[in-house]
Design an enzyme around this catalytic site. Sequence first.
Site, PDB file in Angstrom:
ATOM      1  CG  HIS B  58       5.005 -10.707  -4.330  1.00  0.00           C
ATOM      2  ND1 HIS B  58       5.666  -9.955  -3.402  1.00  0.00           N
ATOM      3  CD2 HIS B  58       4.404 -11.710  -3.640  1.00  0.00           C
ATOM      4  CE1 HIS B  58       5.484 -10.482  -2.198  1.00  0.00           C
ATOM      5  NE2 HIS B  58       4.724 -11.556  -2.321  1.00  0.00           N
ATOM      6  CD  GLU B  60       6.049  -6.136  -7.359  1.00  0.00           C
ATOM      7  OE1 GLU B  60       5.342  -7.168  -7.198  1.00  0.00           O
ATOM      8  OE2 GLU B  60       6.134  -5.251  -6.489  1.00  0.00           O
ATOM      9  CB  CYS B  88       7.721  -6.944  -0.737  1.00  0.00           C
ATOM     10  SG  CYS B  88       8.295  -8.307  -1.766  1.00  0.00           S
ATOM     11  CB  CYS B  91       9.247  -7.159  -5.567  1.00  0.00           C
ATOM     12  SG  CYS B  91       8.097  -8.553  -5.598  1.00  0.00           S
TER      13      CYS B  91
END
Lengths: 325, 276
Positions: B58, B60, B88, B91
């Site tokens: 992701h 991040e 999410c 993360c």
Amino acid sequence: MGRKATKEALEHVDLVNGTLYNSLKQIRVDCKGDNGDLPILVSVWCCQIDTKQTQKLASLIRDYINPYDDVSLTHLKRFSREEGKAMKLKSIICSTEFLETKEDVCEFIKEYSDIQIETMHELNVPRFPPPTREISQKWSSAYWPVSWKGNPNHQFLNSVEIDIEYVRNLIHSLKEIEKESNSISASIFVNQENKIQCTTKCYSHNDPFQHSIMQGIEQVSLEEQKKRKDLSTSKQDRSNYLCQNMTVFSSHEPCVMCCMALVHSRISRLIYLRSSPSSGGLETNYQLGDREGLNWKFEIWKWIDRKSESNVASSDELLSNPINY
Amino acid sequence: MTDLTFLFQEMAKCLFVGYRALTVNETPVSCLIEDIETNEILSIGYNYTNISLNGTKHAEFIAVKRLRDSNLNIDFGKVRLIVSVEPCIMCASFLRQLGIGEVVYGCSNDRFGGNGTVLPIHSDPNLPQEPYCSYGGILRSEAIQLLRNFYIQENESAPQPKIKKNKDIENKKFPTNKFNLTKDQFVEHYGKERLPVYESGEYEITPIVGKGYSLNEIISLKDLKDIPFLEEELGEVNEEVVNEFFDLFFDVGEDGRVNYGKTIRKYNAKKRHHEE
Ligand SMILES: [Zn+2]
Ligand SMILES: [Zn+2]
């Protein structure tokens, strides 16, 4: 005979404790709603049709709705008699998640059939199958006719196919890896054919990148990237969910980050040894991996090995520090 | 009166990174990592799950890895994460384990949100490590619109005509504006004068209360060209690209409502491929 088998546990299954071969304990949310008074509800579209339309609607639901609706409604009877209306039936079309508005439903039906819908409204019905026959009757009179097909988790436990000797061997390897490498945790990723895909060790939990689960997912993807570079097959027909049929063996209950990483990676089964009080993302917090609302679930088992509880396992449990990062 | 122009500028840059990620067929979720004190952009990230075949890459993770690779001793407590979509659950746990300073997001993440929408990973007292501060709703409708562009494109390029469920996502109104904050927390970040936004759910946060905005008034070509790492990784940033980006979004009026009257463009993946 078939009927009996569905009611009773298989020899290696303990339905009450949720264990297999006295070695694997199922980790799941306690179903508090099991008293049946308050089932979890889901909103669906309910319509009235003429009985002549039943066949058509049944095939529309079978072919164009059930395979695509993320909310499974197979525990509900799809049609129900309208009281006092001889030629009319009520039917559940789909979840309101699948089609959001009344207009969407009408357009959908028009596009895939020529069914005449007479009236339509939203309705709340139980989201999951009932745990007992008594509850199924309660729900049927309170909400909508529900089918009784036996306790779903008992059926699940009886249906699990697991090669327990293979699992035992891998658990043994996992413990060996941890011991030899002097790591704090380790994991093994295994594919559908019981082939080991990767083995990872973690030496510092302070660095989230080093967690053994994150490393494992990374290694699987790097391997596949290499393969795809070598083979020039079309990308179109390959799934990007590389871990989809894998079992992950972990020395510990993975943390919240790692559990959610396993959800994103769509693994099918996790087997772990030790709980992680405070940081764990399964029995300790949230039960990620077996949680409604997330788009993926996997089987979760904890290795308890009651057979050797008196000697090996318990001393192991004492020696190894639970992870608390 | 709380002037939020700075955060809007940063979020606009962040969305632009996400827009550029579309050109490599990634989901347009993106982030910036900034020094809280100097506001310097230290790293950028965008979703990288398709290219890497790794569902955990992701935005991040990409941004944090980039930053840490360049500075092993980075103190994450001194950085701010600007992210287009609420982190999410994975993360959120990652950020908390790093000890992130603060998180500002665009729209909430209805399916996986870990900063309050699905689970409050950022603040749950039962988890180890210190909680972190998080608030969202900056350029919320634009962040949603950008995601919709990706799903429209996906539907159109699907090999077989899929079962069309909820049609016409591109023209759907935006969902109710919900904040994962208590009233006091909301006031702390957005000021008392914005409470109607919190209470009604029908309005968007604007940089200045009582004034509307259009994205092209918030950010310039130069601001976008100055985003580090962007051009090297996702191609040249020029006037044409930037105007295409601006054309994807509705404006927000002075009453704080989205002006659905404006004709917006949608991202055209095919056209882009022809151009290249
Ligand atoms: Zn972890
Ligand atoms: Zn994430």
